[in-house]
Design a protein around this motif. Structure first.
Motif, short mmCIF file in Angstrom:
data_model
loop_
_atom_site.label_atom_id
_atom_site.label_comp_id
_atom_site.label_asym_id
_atom_site.label_seq_id
_atom_site.Cartn_x
_atom_site.Cartn_y
_atom_site.Cartn_z
N TRP A 96 0.82 -1.20 0.00
CA TRP A 96 0.00 0.00 0.00
C TRP A 96 0.86 1.26 0.00
CZ3 TRP A 96 -5.50 -0.61 1.65
CH2 TRP A 96 -6.22 0.57 1.54
N ASN A 97 1.89 1.26 0.89
CA ASN A 97 2.74 2.45 1.05
C ASN A 97 4.03 2.38 0.24
OD1 ASN A 97 0.94 3.53 3.05
ND2 ASN A 97 1.81 2.09 4.52
N ARG A 98 4.20 1.27 -0.51
CA ARG A 98 5.38 1.07 -1.34
C ARG A 98 6.68 1.23 -0.53
NH1 ARG A 98 3.76 4.22 -7.01
NH2 ARG A 98 1.86 3.00 -7.40
N GLN A 99 6.71 0.51 0.59
CA GLN A 99 7.87 0.54 1.46
C GLN A 99 8.50 -0.85 1.53
OE1 GLN A 99 6.37 1.92 5.21
NE2 GLN A 99 6.39 4.08 4.61
N ARG A 100 9.81 -0.87 1.72
CA ARG A 100 10.52 -2.14 1.86
C ARG A 100 10.22 -2.77 3.22
NH1 ARG A 100 16.76 -1.65 0.54
NH2 ARG A 100 16.49 -3.90 0.91
N ILE A 101 10.20 -4.09 3.23
CA ILE A 101 9.99 -4.82 4.47
C ILE A 101 11.33 -5.00 5.17
CG2 ILE A 101 9.26 -7.02 5.47
CD1 ILE A 101 7.23 -7.27 3.25
N GLY A 102 11.43 -4.55 6.41
CA GLY A 102 12.67 -4.66 7.17
C GLY A 102 13.00 -6.08 7.56
N GLY A 103 14.22 -6.28 8.05
CA GLY A 103 14.67 -7.62 8.41
C GLY A 103 13.85 -8.25 9.51
N ARG A 104 13.51 -7.48 10.55
CA ARG A 104 12.72 -8.01 11.66
C ARG A 104 11.34 -8.44 11.19
NH1 ARG A 104 12.60 -7.18 17.41
NH2 ARG A 104 10.49 -7.33 18.24
N THR A 105 10.72 -7.60 10.35
CA THR A 105 9.40 -7.93 9.82
C THR A 105 9.46 -9.16 8.93
OG1 THR A 105 8.74 -5.60 9.89
CG2 THR A 105 7.45 -7.06 8.49
N ALA A 106 10.49 -9.24 8.09
CA ALA A 106 10.65 -10.39 7.20
C ALA A 106 10.81 -11.68 8.00
CB ALA A 106 11.85 -10.18 6.28
N LEU A 107 11.59 -11.61 9.08
CA LEU A 107 11.76 -12.78 9.95
C LEU A 107 10.42 -13.18 10.56
CD1 LEU A 107 13.47 -14.87 11.41
CD2 LEU A 107 13.99 -13.13 13.14
N GLY A 108 9.65 -12.19 10.99
CA GLY A 108 8.34 -12.48 11.55
C GLY A 108 7.41 -13.14 10.56
N LEU A 109 7.46 -12.70 9.31
CA LEU A 109 6.62 -13.30 8.27
C LEU A 109 7.02 -14.75 8.00
CD1 LEU A 109 6.43 -10.31 5.76
CD2 LEU A 109 4.59 -11.16 7.22
N VAL A 110 8.32 -15.00 7.99
CA VAL A 110 8.81 -16.37 7.79
C VAL A 110 8.37 -17.26 8.94
CG1 VAL A 110 10.87 -17.82 7.66
CG2 VAL A 110 10.77 -15.68 6.36
N LEU A 111 8.52 -16.76 10.17
CA LEU A 111 8.12 -17.55 11.34
C LEU A 111 6.61 -17.82 11.32
CD1 LEU A 111 10.21 -15.85 14.19
CD2 LEU A 111 10.50 -18.16 13.28
N GLY A 112 5.84 -16.80 10.96
CA GLY A 112 4.40 -16.99 10.88
C GLY A 112 4.01 -18.05 9.87
N THR A 113 4.66 -18.04 8.73
CA THR A 113 4.39 -19.03 7.69
C THR A 113 4.75 -20.43 8.16
OG1 THR A 113 4.84 -17.38 5.97
CG2 THR A 113 4.87 -19.70 5.30
N VAL A 114 5.90 -20.54 8.83
CA VAL A 114 6.34 -21.84 9.36
C VAL A 114 5.35 -22.34 10.41
CG1 VAL A 114 8.12 -23.00 10.72
CG2 VAL A 114 8.77 -21.47 8.85
N GLY A 115 4.91 -21.43 11.29
CA GLY A 115 3.98 -21.82 12.35
C GLY A 115 2.66 -22.32 11.80
N VAL A 116 2.12 -21.62 10.82
CA VAL A 116 0.86 -22.03 10.20
C VAL A 116 1.04 -23.37 9.48
CG1 VAL A 116 -0.81 -21.49 8.38
CG2 VAL A 116 -0.08 -19.70 9.98
N ALA A 117 2.15 -23.52 8.77
CA ALA A 117 2.41 -24.77 8.06
C ALA A 117 2.52 -25.94 9.03
CB ALA A 117 3.70 -24.64 7.24
#
Length: 298
Positions: free
Chosen positions: A112-133
């Motif tokens: 929406w805001n055309r901003q890059r995803i920071g390292g902490r946020t990216a790690l959180g997204l990976v962890l969330g995906t792993v947890g759901v899987a």
């Protein structure tokens, strides 16, 4: 956060965690459309009564379009999606999938805001995906017919909450109670066309009727009041703690009242999702004295 607000937080988490139990009890019989129509209608009637007592104006003429947009993404559509998923998935799985909303919010905000995803946020997204899987991959309920579609529906419901949050940040400011009240009425109108698509499969029992009333009055009406009061008292950051506590209660109620199994994958997957959510939101719990913050509801 004083003792009173801590109790409010725990009660709110218990109520919202219980919403998945109530949906699981009633959705297989009533179907998602009938269930949600009565949920939002009971909530609207309850909030209308509260509005009369508190002398809160709805101002429908000025904000009807806002109520329709917010009601669609924050109530009508996600409620339907979770009720659809509740016909197949356990309450515990629904509660954890619901907790992915902040992760969707991070992705949506970046686009929406055309901003890059920071390292902490990216790690959180990976962890969330792993947890759901992990949760979905090992839970035996996900082997049932239609479970894949149900999981997708629940994740789409969590995405809708994120869209509603993004919209609310840029929309015309409306008083939080009016947001809750107005969106329940518009949601009741928007769910009506779905009623012929999902007819009930049986007659409701007394327990199912009680679950539907609890969903409307308790999980939608009273819960909104508690949530906005928390934001006013302790600020949005501390109120966000409910995101982490609700799945705990969702799992607990599912176990106590439905006999749902709690395997190692349930605990591990839930914990990983919640840690990922904390990384994505940048959440750091604060229990000191907080300055009052003006509520801005969704």
């Amino acid at each position: 956060m004083n003792t009173t607000n801590l109790l409010r937080l725990i009660v709110l988490a218990a109520i919202w965690g219980g919403s998945f139990l109530f949906m699981r009890l009633s959705a297989p019989t009533l179907g998602p459309a009938v269930l949600i129509e009565f949920r939002v209608l009971f909530a609207a009637l309850f909030l209308a009564g509260v509005g009369v007592v508190l002398k809160k104006r709805l101002d429908l003429r000025a904000h009807w379009k806002h109520y329709f947009i917010l009601g669609f993404f924050n109530s009508a559509f996600p409620f339907l999606l979770f009720a659809f998923a509740a016909r197949t998935l356990p309450a515990s799985v629904l509660a954890v999938l619901n907790a992915t909303a902040p992760m969707w919010g991070a992705l949506l905000g970046a686009v929406w805001n055309r901003q890059r995803i920071g390292g902490r946020t990216a790690l959180g997204l990976v962890l969330g995906t792993v947890g759901v899987a992990l949760l979905v991959g090992f839970d035996h309920a996900t082997t049932r017919p239609g479970a894949g579609i149900a999981v997708a529906a629940a994740l789409a419901g969590a995405l809708c909450y994120s869209i509603a949050s993004q919209y609310a940040r840029t929309a015309t400011s409306v008083e939080p109670f009016a947001n809750a009240h107005g969106t329940m009425w518009t949601s009741a109108l928007m769910v009506l066309p779905a009623l012929p698509l999902f007819p009930p499969t049986g007659a409701p029992t007394v327990g199912i009727v009680g679950a539907v009333i609890a969903l409307g009055v308790l999980c939608s009406g009273i819960a909104y009041i508690l949530y906005f009061k928390l934001i006013e008292e302790v600020g949005t950051t501390s109120a966000l703690t409910v995101t982490f506590l609700s799945p705990v209660f969702g799992i607990l109620w599912g176990r106590l009242f439905l006999g749902e199994a709690i395997g190692w994958y349930t605990v591990a997957g839930s914990a990983i999702v919640l840690v990922g959510t904390a990384f994505v939101t940048g959440f750091v719990p604060r229990f000191g004295r907080a300055a009052p913050v003006t509520a801005s509801g969704k």
